[in-house]
Design an enzyme around this catalytic site. Sequence first.
Site, PDB file in Angstrom:
ATOM      1  N   SER A 220       0.855  -1.187   0.000  1.00 13.03           N
ATOM      2  CA  SER A 220       0.000   0.000   0.000  1.00 13.03           C
ATOM      3  C   SER A 220       0.891   1.236   0.000  1.00 13.03           C
ATOM      4  O   SER A 220       2.085   1.135   0.329  1.00 13.03           O
ATOM      5  CB  SER A 220      -0.845  -0.006   1.280  1.00 13.03           C
TER       6      SER A 220
ATOM      7  N   TYR B 108      -2.889   0.183  10.860  1.00 14.62           N
ATOM      8  CA  TYR B 108      -2.804  -0.219   9.449  1.00 14.62           C
ATOM      9  C   TYR B 108      -1.422   0.100   8.881  1.00 14.62           C
ATOM     10  O   TYR B 108      -0.801  -0.722   8.206  1.00 14.62           O
ATOM     11  CB  TYR B 108      -3.891   0.497   8.647  1.00 14.62           C
TER      12      TYR B 108
END
Length: 280
Positions: free
Chosen positions: A143, A156
Amino acid sequence: MSWIKDQVILLTGGGSGLGLALVERFIDEGAKVGVLELSAEKATALAHCFGKDICVIHGDVASFEDNERAVAETVRRFGKLDCFVGNAGIWDHKISLLDASPEQIDKGFDELMGVNLKGYILGAKAVLPALTASEGSMIFTLSNSSWFSGGGGVLYTASKHGAVGMIRQLAYELAPVIRVNGVAPCGMPSDLRGAASLSQQDRCITDNLSLESLGAVLPLQFTPQPKDFTGPYVMLASRANNRTLTGVMITADAGLSIRGIRQTTAGVMSPNKKESSNDR
Ligand code: NAD
């Protein structure tokens, strides 16, 4: 000609978003696909939609037994395994350290790390015998949160940074037999859910992310859809086109990370490449 024709690829989290786009792309390219998916509803829809080209296993990436079952069923159905794509993930809706209670941090950490990082490592462990036999490869979804702050909260972001270290370590450990690489997409519309331990399981990323404004801040000036990220996975899975790549992480972010300081003068082109803009 396809680069991955007749390959067998096992993917986690193929029920929606990026995973579903990868299933479609791999099958279009002539591969057979196994999918480990947590949602029973999405698992049923996948089996219905892709028929003989797919083997769907309902289960949880955070369980080693479920990962092992996914490998066994995929190999039983298609005869071998060429590539493993670790992709299933959950988000934290950018929960901040300030706002999170100690109990949320405790439980949220276990859940986010359990799916986003432990799930990748358990998957890698489960596929080892089959990928050793085929001299195959692994690809993991990273990501923009694998490199930068602000794409999630601390839980996250830490889980996606952790996956970078995991890729480097596995690429080193598993050479020369298995290649291990990653793809790091930027934001996209998907069904990415929050953690149940943070009471976010019914909220998805599009509740929190303005897709119009996302496209506007990306140098390539569009909001990528899940299918726009599938090309690098095909290239990394390909044996003929990827003899030399291991430990490589492809940043697929429409230019997000080259932006740096916001430009106000020349050097930034308009979408039609003819005039410069001072407001992007
Ligand atoms: P998504 O929710 O649409 O897809 C994830 C899939 O994984 C879903 O089908 C979900 O049911 C499944 N899943 C969730 N937990 C699971 C578990 N424990 N076991 C098995 N399956 C499970 O979301 P997405 O955005 O397509 O996410 C795919 C990957 O892309 C994730 O790793 C995510 O971190 C990453 N990513 C997403 C974005 C974004 O903006 N959406 C940006 C960068 C990276």
